[in-house]
Design a protein around this motif. Structure first.
Motif, mmCIF file in Angstrom:
data_model
loop_
_atom_site.group_PDB
_atom_site.id
_atom_site.type_symbol
_atom_site.label_atom_id
_atom_site.label_comp_id
_atom_site.label_asym_id
_atom_site.label_seq_id
_atom_site.Cartn_x
_atom_site.Cartn_y
_atom_site.Cartn_z
ATOM 1 N N ASP A 155 2.429 -5.947 11.994
ATOM 2 C CA ASP A 155 3.387 -6.694 12.818
ATOM 3 C C ASP A 155 3.226 -8.195 12.611
ATOM 4 N N LYS A 156 1.974 -8.654 12.567
ATOM 5 C CA LYS A 156 1.710 -10.083 12.382
ATOM 6 C C LYS A 156 2.245 -10.545 11.024
ATOM 7 N N LEU A 157 2.004 -9.759 9.989
ATOM 8 C CA LEU A 157 2.535 -10.084 8.667
ATOM 9 C C LEU A 157 4.059 -10.101 8.680
ATOM 10 N N ASN A 158 4.650 -9.114 9.348
ATOM 11 C CA ASN A 158 6.100 -9.014 9.426
ATOM 12 C C ASN A 158 6.693 -10.213 10.171
ATOM 13 N N ASP A 159 6.057 -10.613 11.272
ATOM 14 C CA ASP A 159 6.528 -11.762 12.046
ATOM 15 C C ASP A 159 6.547 -13.039 11.217
ATOM 16 N N ASN A 160 5.615 -13.133 10.272
ATOM 17 C CA ASN A 160 5.527 -14.316 9.415
ATOM 18 C C ASN A 160 6.221 -14.120 8.070
ATOM 19 N N GLN A 161 7.017 -13.060 7.961
ATOM 20 C CA GLN A 161 7.770 -12.726 6.742
ATOM 21 C C GLN A 161 6.863 -12.656 5.514
ATOM 22 N N LEU A 162 5.681 -12.034 5.691
ATOM 23 C CA LEU A 162 4.713 -11.916 4.608
ATOM 24 C C LEU A 162 4.568 -10.485 4.099
ATOM 25 N N VAL A 163 5.451 -9.594 4.529
ATOM 26 C CA VAL A 163 5.332 -8.203 4.130
ATOM 27 C C VAL A 163 6.725 -7.642 3.862
ATOM 28 N N SER A 164 6.781 -6.729 2.927
ATOM 29 C CA SER A 164 8.027 -6.053 2.610
ATOM 30 C C SER A 164 7.675 -4.667 2.099
ATOM 31 N N GLY A 165 8.297 -3.662 2.648
ATOM 32 C CA GLY A 165 8.040 -2.297 2.197
ATOM 33 C C GLY A 165 8.470 -1.293 3.236
ATOM 34 N N VAL A 166 7.787 -0.170 3.274
ATOM 35 C CA VAL A 166 8.102 0.878 4.233
ATOM 36 C C VAL A 166 6.822 1.444 4.826
ATOM 37 N N VAL A 182 5.600 20.109 4.425
ATOM 38 C CA VAL A 182 5.292 18.690 4.548
ATOM 39 C C VAL A 182 6.583 17.884 4.403
ATOM 40 N N ARG A 183 6.799 16.965 5.333
ATOM 41 C CA ARG A 183 7.985 16.108 5.339
ATOM 42 C C ARG A 183 7.542 14.674 5.609
ATOM 43 N N PHE A 184 8.475 13.723 5.472
ATOM 44 C CA PHE A 184 8.160 12.349 5.849
ATOM 45 C C PHE A 184 9.410 11.627 6.320
ATOM 46 N N VAL A 185 9.172 10.576 7.112
ATOM 47 C CA VAL A 185 10.197 9.673 7.609
ATOM 48 C C VAL A 185 9.773 8.281 7.174
ATOM 49 N N GLU A 186 10.709 7.469 6.685
ATOM 50 C CA GLU A 186 10.375 6.112 6.282
ATOM 51 C C GLU A 186 11.014 5.097 7.221
ATOM 52 N N ILE A 187 10.220 4.077 7.577
ATOM 53 C CA ILE A 187 10.693 2.977 8.414
ATOM 54 C C ILE A 187 10.536 1.698 7.589
ATOM 55 N N PRO A 188 11.659 1.093 7.166
ATOM 56 C CA PRO A 188 11.565 -0.150 6.394
ATOM 57 C C PRO A 188 11.033 -1.290 7.256
ATOM 58 N N ILE A 189 10.196 -2.138 6.667
ATOM 59 C CA ILE A 189 9.714 -3.322 7.383
ATOM 60 C C ILE A 189 9.851 -4.535 6.477
ATOM 61 N N GLY A 190 9.932 -5.692 7.100
ATOM 62 C CA GLY A 190 10.087 -6.921 6.341
ATOM 63 C C GLY A 190 11.429 -6.961 5.664
ATOM 64 N N GLN A 191 11.556 -7.841 4.710
ATOM 65 C CA GLN A 191 12.797 -7.966 3.961
ATOM 66 C C GLN A 191 12.573 -7.436 2.563
#
Length: 87
Positions: free
Chosen positions: A42-53, A65-74
């Motif tokens: 979250d801290k990285l995301n708040d400072n726009q220092l992360v991008s991925g899922v 086995v299944r998965f759900v992806e949540i994109p974070i950052g830009q």
């Protein structure tokens, strides 16, 4: 909504739907199942220092086995804020 909150709510929703969350990882590089690690993301995301899922891995009642992806950052090359207009 913070990444940590979204991931934990998604895990809870999967549990309530009868699935078994197994793990949550940030694009295979960092395990993010721990609250403290999610807070760091979250801290990285708040400072726009992360991008991925964040990938939440879970099993169905039939043990598939299944998965759900949540994109974070830009995402790289994604839409950016428009440049300020020059006067």
């Amino acid at each position: 909504m913070k990444v940590k909150d979204e991931v934990l709510k998604t895990i809870d929703a999967l549990k309530k739907a009868g699935f078994t969350p197994v793990d949550a990882v940030f694009e295979g590089a960092v395990g993010v199942k721990e609250d403290t690690t999610l807070a760091f993301v979250d801290k990285l995301n708040d400072n726009q220092l992360v991008s991925g899922v964040v990938r939440i891995i879970y099993t169905t009642p039939d043990e598939d086995v299944r998965f759900v992806e949540i994109p974070i950052g830009q995402a790289p090359g994604g839409a950016e804020e428009p440049a300020p207009k020059k006067k």
